[in-house]
Design a protein around this motif. Sequence first.
Motif, short mmCIF file in Angstrom:
data_model
loop_
_atom_site.label_atom_id
_atom_site.label_comp_id
_atom_site.label_asym_id
_atom_site.label_seq_id
_atom_site.Cartn_x
_atom_site.Cartn_y
_atom_site.Cartn_z
N ASP A 1 -1.90 4.92 -2.74
CA ASP A 1 -3.23 4.39 -2.40
C ASP A 1 -3.91 5.19 -1.30
O ASP A 1 -5.14 5.32 -1.29
CB ASP A 1 -3.11 2.93 -1.94
CG ASP A 1 -2.49 2.03 -2.98
OD1 ASP A 1 -3.12 1.84 -4.03
OD2 ASP A 1 -1.37 1.54 -2.74
N LYS B 1 -7.76 -1.20 1.44
CA LYS B 1 -7.13 -1.23 0.12
C LYS B 1 -6.63 -2.63 -0.22
O LYS B 1 -6.70 -3.07 -1.38
CB LYS B 1 -5.96 -0.24 0.05
CG LYS B 1 -6.38 1.23 0.01
CD LYS B 1 -7.06 1.57 -1.32
CE LYS B 1 -7.39 3.03 -1.42
NZ LYS B 1 -8.06 3.38 -2.71
N VAL C 1 0.86 -1.18 0.00
CA VAL C 1 0.00 0.00 0.00
C VAL C 1 0.90 1.24 0.00
O VAL C 1 1.71 1.44 0.90
CB VAL C 1 -0.92 0.02 1.23
CG1 VAL C 1 -1.76 1.30 1.25
CG2 VAL C 1 -1.83 -1.21 1.24
#
Length: 446
Positions: A89, A341, A20
């Motif tokens: 992200d 995510k 991420v």
Amino acid sequence: MAENQAATTYGNGKGAGATVGIALLGMGTVGAEVFRLIHENAADFAQRIGGPVEVRGVAVSDTSKPRPGVPAELLTTDAHALVQREDVDVVVEVIGGIDYPRELVLAALNAGKSVVTANKALVAAHADELAAAADAAGVDLFFEAAVAAAIPVVGMLRRSLAGDKIKRISGIVNGTTNFILDAMESTGASYEDALAEATRLGYAEADPTADVEGHDAASKAAILASLGFYTRVTFDDVHCEGISSITAADIAAANQAGYSIKLLAICERLEGEDGREYVNARVHPTLVPKEHPLASVNQSYNAIFVEAEAAGSLMFYGNGAGGNPTASAVLGDVVGAARNKVHGGRAPEDNTYAALPLADFGQVSTRYHIDMDVADRTGVLAAISNVFADAGVSLRTVRQEDRGDVARLIVVTHSAREKDLEDIVARLETLADVHAVNSVIRLDNA
């Protein structure tokens, strides 16, 4: 915070083990601590999230400033480009202010990035717009650190008490003002001396206006009321008074009567004369009974007292400001956003489905502590009592201190409406025997 909750399909996550990417906006006290903790606890975060997190870039205003431990290649002055990069992200905003952060946060949300912000002024002013952008993109908007830093009050309202009905939220949500008032009470210091000490110790900014005039607390009150009552409340909807007019004499009189003076943010449901429910949010100095838990909150600590229909009374206490506590709250949100995510889905959405009307401040009822200098002669008390009686407001206690030809008169009322109290004070100031209305301080009705 969207009023209409349309069904939205969110894509699957990146998959277990996926990295991420984090964009960090701001490298002040909080930003530096967030960056440090992400790197020091990288292994733990990877286990909690299901994949590693990696800072892709850090937006600052000056890349030439020494930043120990931060690789130079991560620094950039182009925050707009950073938040829209494909390898980012989650965007973490810890800049402060409103207009510029709003541009960046909207750009990030519109680009499909989840956002974590510690910016209470931004959330209080533009929550609807930001929430709509997050909903449209199917991403998260987290702001736990925007209210009382590491004290988990936002998560409590969004999740833990989501099945309950909140009746009232009251609390000390500004550490600077609590430090000043506590110093005045414990040492007998004047407001000016206590503020100077708070500044020396770093609790107060060089320009303390946002704190001492209640603006910081009002932003937080707007957020708490919006979450607690599912109703949009903005900074402009919050009645706001600060502590700059509080004197050592006020503190001494409060102590003598069994109270502490605290700057409280108060959010509550009210029943109007028409039988409908209304919402009110306000910030002002308040006399709190010594036996109430909020009265014992000292120094720069924060505490939020929540009254719910089923859960009853709950209090959340802790360090409400500073780099470490704020970074803790930010990172808790980062873990939540990053986990979504990786695995897919979204955190609970905020909404204003209830859309309760906002109560006019003049209709709010509370009790009042009124300190006056009056002529010390027969008939003065009767004349003053008549002013209150004509407005339909009864007196609970009356105390007089003789000072020669001028007496100090302190009255405490039973519950009365704000608009009636305003009229009473205006009439008192027209009486020849009332030399001065020194202060009017509200008493907590809880």
